[in-house]
Scaffold this motif. Structure first.
Motif, PDB file in Angstrom:
ATOM      1  N   VAL A 155       0.866  -1.175   0.000  1.00 46.58           N
ATOM      2  CA  VAL A 155       0.000   0.000   0.000  1.00 46.58           C
ATOM      3  C   VAL A 155       0.904   1.228   0.000  1.00 46.58           C
ATOM      4  O   VAL A 155       1.613   1.484   0.969  1.00 46.58           O
ATOM      5  CB  VAL A 155      -0.936   0.016   1.224  1.00 46.58           C
ATOM      6  N   LEU A 156       0.901   1.970  -1.097  1.00 48.25           N
ATOM      7  CA  LEU A 156       1.795   3.117  -1.239  1.00 48.25           C
ATOM      8  C   LEU A 156       1.251   4.360  -0.551  1.00 48.25           C
ATOM      9  O   LEU A 156       2.012   5.152   0.004  1.00 48.25           O
ATOM     10  CB  LEU A 156       2.033   3.390  -2.726  1.00 48.25           C
ATOM     11  N   HIS A 157      -0.065   4.552  -0.621  1.00 51.78           N
ATOM     12  CA  HIS A 157      -0.716   5.697   0.014  1.00 51.78           C
ATOM     13  C   HIS A 157      -1.905   5.183   0.819  1.00 51.78           C
ATOM     14  O   HIS A 157      -2.865   4.669   0.257  1.00 51.78           O
ATOM     15  CB  HIS A 157      -1.183   6.721  -1.024  1.00 51.78           C
ATOM     16  N   ASP A 158      -1.825   5.301   2.109  1.00 50.86           N
ATOM     17  CA  ASP A 158      -2.888   4.842   3.005  1.00 50.86           C
ATOM     18  C   ASP A 158      -4.093   5.773   2.859  1.00 50.86           C
ATOM     19  O   ASP A 158      -3.963   6.991   3.039  1.00 50.86           O
ATOM     20  CB  ASP A 158      -2.377   4.868   4.436  1.00 50.86           C
ATOM     21  N   PRO A 159      -5.285   5.238   2.537  1.00 50.40           N
ATOM     22  CA  PRO A 159      -6.469   6.086   2.381  1.00 50.40           C
ATOM     23  C   PRO A 159      -7.043   6.593   3.700  1.00 50.40           C
ATOM     24  O   PRO A 159      -8.024   7.327   3.707  1.00 50.40           O
ATOM     25  CB  PRO A 159      -7.466   5.170   1.675  1.00 50.40           C
ATOM     26  N   GLY A 160      -6.453   6.193   4.811  1.00 47.40           N
ATOM     27  CA  GLY A 160      -6.936   6.644   6.111  1.00 47.40           C
ATOM     28  C   GLY A 160      -7.550   5.522   6.921  1.00 47.40           C
ATOM     29  O   GLY A 160      -8.111   4.564   6.372  1.00 47.40           O
ATOM     30  N   TYR A 161      -7.437   5.616   8.237  1.00 47.16           N
ATOM     31  CA  TYR A 161      -7.882   4.527   9.118  1.00 47.16           C
ATOM     32  C   TYR A 161      -9.389   4.302   9.047  1.00 47.16           C
ATOM     33  O   TYR A 161      -9.869   3.202   9.320  1.00 47.16           O
ATOM     34  CB  TYR A 161      -7.469   4.829  10.559  1.00 47.16           C
ATOM     35  N   THR A 162     -10.166   5.324   8.672  1.00 42.61           N
ATOM     36  CA  THR A 162     -11.621   5.170   8.631  1.00 42.61           C
ATOM     37  C   THR A 162     -12.116   4.661   7.271  1.00 42.61           C
ATOM     38  O   THR A 162     -13.320   4.543   7.064  1.00 42.61           O
ATOM     39  CB  THR A 162     -12.317   6.511   8.929  1.00 42.61           C
ATOM     40  N   SER A 163     -11.209   4.358   6.351  1.00 50.32           N
ATOM     41  CA  SER A 163     -11.619   3.884   5.027  1.00 50.32           C
ATOM     42  C   SER A 163     -12.068   2.425   5.083  1.00 50.32           C
ATOM     43  O   SER A 163     -11.730   1.679   6.003  1.00 50.32           O
ATOM     44  CB  SER A 163     -10.468   4.016   4.034  1.00 50.32           C
ATOM     45  N   ASN A 164     -12.837   2.006   4.085  1.00 52.35           N
ATOM     46  CA  ASN A 164     -13.266   0.614   3.927  1.00 52.35           C
ATOM     47  C   ASN A 164     -12.689   0.090   2.607  1.00 52.35           C
ATOM     48  O   ASN A 164     -13.340   0.129   1.572  1.00 52.35           O
ATOM     49  CB  ASN A 164     -14.789   0.506   3.892  1.00 52.35           C
ATOM     50  N   GLY A 219      -6.101 -11.347   1.736  1.00 54.31           N
ATOM     51  CA  GLY A 219      -5.579 -10.003   1.584  1.00 54.31           C
ATOM     52  C   GLY A 219      -5.631  -9.224   2.877  1.00 54.31           C
ATOM     53  O   GLY A 219      -5.663  -9.798   3.974  1.00 54.31           O
ATOM     54  N   MET A 220      -5.657  -7.901   2.762  1.00 60.00           N
ATOM     55  CA  MET A 220      -5.610  -7.002   3.912  1.00 60.00           C
ATOM     56  C   MET A 220      -6.708  -5.955   3.796  1.00 60.00           C
ATOM     57  O   MET A 220      -7.010  -5.470   2.715  1.00 60.00           O
ATOM     58  CB  MET A 220      -4.237  -6.339   3.998  1.00 60.00           C
ATOM     59  N   GLN A 221      -7.328  -5.618   4.932  1.00 60.79           N
ATOM     60  CA  GLN A 221      -8.470  -4.715   4.943  1.00 60.79           C
ATOM     61  C   GLN A 221      -8.246  -3.539   5.886  1.00 60.79           C
ATOM     62  O   GLN A 221      -7.624  -3.662   6.934  1.00 60.79           O
ATOM     63  CB  GLN A 221      -9.741  -5.437   5.406  1.00 60.79           C
ATOM     64  N   SER A 222      -8.825  -2.397   5.472  1.00 57.22           N
ATOM     65  CA  SER A 222      -9.033  -1.267   6.367  1.00 57.22           C
ATOM     66  C   SER A 222     -10.523  -1.207   6.617  1.00 57.22           C
ATOM     67  O   SER A 222     -11.320  -1.145   5.674  1.00 57.22           O
ATOM     68  CB  SER A 222      -8.544   0.034   5.713  1.00 57.22           C
ATOM     69  N   ASN A 223     -10.932  -1.265   7.892  1.00 56.83           N
ATOM     70  CA  ASN A 223     -12.329  -1.535   8.242  1.00 56.83           C
ATOM     71  C   ASN A 223     -13.080  -0.350   8.845  1.00 56.83           C
ATOM     72  O   ASN A 223     -13.696  -0.460   9.897  1.00 56.83           O
ATOM     73  CB  ASN A 223     -12.404  -2.725   9.209  1.00 56.83           C
ATOM     74  N   GLY A 224     -13.032   0.782   8.209  1.00 56.13           N
ATOM     75  CA  GLY A 224     -13.865   1.909   8.622  1.00 56.13           C
ATOM     76  C   GLY A 224     -13.655   2.383  10.039  1.00 56.13           C
ATOM     77  O   GLY A 224     -14.595   2.806  10.705  1.00 56.13           O
ATOM     78  N   GLY A 225     -12.427   2.302  10.536  1.00 60.81           N
ATOM     79  CA  GLY A 225     -12.138   2.746  11.889  1.00 60.81           C
ATOM     80  C   GLY A 225     -11.976   1.616  12.881  1.00 60.81           C
ATOM     81  O   GLY A 225     -11.419   1.814  13.963  1.00 60.81           O
ATOM     82  N   SER A 226     -12.471   0.415  12.549  1.00 61.33           N
ATOM     83  CA  SER A 226     -12.248  -0.750  13.403  1.00 61.33           C
ATOM     84  C   SER A 226     -10.838  -1.292  13.153  1.00 61.33           C
ATOM     85  O   SER A 226     -10.128  -0.817  12.272  1.00 61.33           O
ATOM     86  CB  SER A 226     -13.287  -1.829  13.113  1.00 61.33           C
ATOM     87  N   SER A 227     -10.434  -2.303  13.929  1.00 59.33           N
ATOM     88  CA  SER A 227      -9.093  -2.866  13.787  1.00 59.33           C
ATOM     89  C   SER A 227      -8.870  -3.377  12.372  1.00 59.33           C
ATOM     90  O   SER A 227      -9.735  -4.046  11.795  1.00 59.33           O
ATOM     91  CB  SER A 227      -8.896  -4.009  14.787  1.00 59.33           C
ATOM     92  N   THR A 250     -13.837  -1.631  -2.376  1.00 64.04           N
ATOM     93  CA  THR A 250     -14.453  -1.260  -1.114  1.00 64.04           C
ATOM     94  C   THR A 250     -14.901  -2.519  -0.403  1.00 64.04           C
ATOM     95  O   THR A 250     -15.470  -3.416  -1.007  1.00 64.04           O
ATOM     96  CB  THR A 250     -15.658  -0.330  -1.323  1.00 64.04           C
ATOM     97  N   SER A 251     -14.647  -2.597   0.897  1.00 62.62           N
ATOM     98  CA  SER A 251     -15.020  -3.785   1.661  1.00 62.62           C
ATOM     99  C   SER A 251     -16.429  -3.705   2.195  1.00 62.62           C
ATOM    100  O   SER A 251     -16.985  -4.686   2.645  1.00 62.62           O
ATOM    101  CB  SER A 251     -14.039  -3.985   2.824  1.00 62.62           C
TER     102      SER A 251
END
Length: 235
Positions: free
Chosen positions: A60-69, A87-95, A189-190
């Motif tokens: 991941v070159l640019h993190d879309p932010g911890y609150t992204s899905n 794979g790997m997920q960013s879960n809208g602010g959750s872990s 989008t997850s």
């Protein structure tokens, strides 16, 4: 073996520019409506009847932010049964989480400490092995799936930048090998939409995926023909 790539996505910015030249209003930018468009690469291995092990990589070159899905996924199938993904997920602010999932199965065992396996539903049913990890943008993560015998396939994730690795778990399938065709890699989008961060912190989810590596099922070598004993010539 040859890896055939089929790039199936046109960048949204290019499409918007083309529509503007035609005098047609382009789509609203993702940051305006809080959605993240998917970008996929479809590919397959030729010359391999089946595979016993596959390794992908994601950075991941640019993190879309911890609150992204956003889900950076690698999707594949088996020689029997249904498909799988990891794979790997960013879960809208959750872990944040690493995961390995297979559709239409019911048995799984956890791997390293902190991992767990659970059933899932919604878009199909199956089993998923997961681990919470606050992954780091700029680090390269490899995702390996390998046959373990008896229909079991295990998934291991390694942070090659930090030199750490984790086993997510093993899932039992009706298969004996991984299919060499119909693979897909890319972010999506997850949860359907991504809450847009404030304009001052809006960033795109940019990532890079390495060329996958695979090990093919080896056919047994034919036995050499029996040797014929030679009778020494009489003087």
């Amino acid at each position: 073996m040859t890896l055939r790539h089929l790039f199936g996505t046109t960048l949204a910015t290019t499409a918007a520019a083309a529509l503007a030249l035609l005098g047609v209003a382009g789509p609203t930018h993702a940051a305006d409506i809080g959605t993240t468009p998917g970008t996929y690469t479809n590919y397959s291995f030729s010359g391999a009847p089946a595979l016993t092990e596959v390794t992908w990589s994601t950075t991941v070159l640019h993190d879309p932010g911890y609150t992204s899905n956003v889900f950076w996924s690698h999707q594949f199938g088996f020689n029997q049964g249904n498909g799988a993904y990891l794979g790997m997920q960013s879960n809208g602010g959750s872990s944040r989480v690493l995961l390995f999932s297979v559709w239409d199965v019911s048995e799984a065992t956890a791997g390293s400490a902190g991992s767990w396996c659970q059933s899932f539903g919604g878009e199909g049913e199956g089993m998923s092995c997961r681990m919470n990890l606050d992954w780091i943008a700029g680090h390269t993560y490899t995702f390996k799936v390998a046959a373990e015998g008896g229909g079991w396939f295990g998934a291991t994730v390694a942070d090659t930048t930090a030199g750490t690795s984790y086993k997510l778990g093993s899932i039992k399938t009706p298969a004996t090998a991984i299919s060499p065709s119909a693979w897909s890699t890319g972010p999506s989008t997850s949860s359907g939409t991504t809450p847009a961060p404030p304009a001052t912190t809006s960033r795109s989810a940019t990532s890079a995926s390495g060329c996958p590596r695979a090990t093919a099922v080896r056919s047994p070598r034919p036995s050499p023909p029996p040797r014929t004993a030679e009778t020494p010539a009489r003087p």
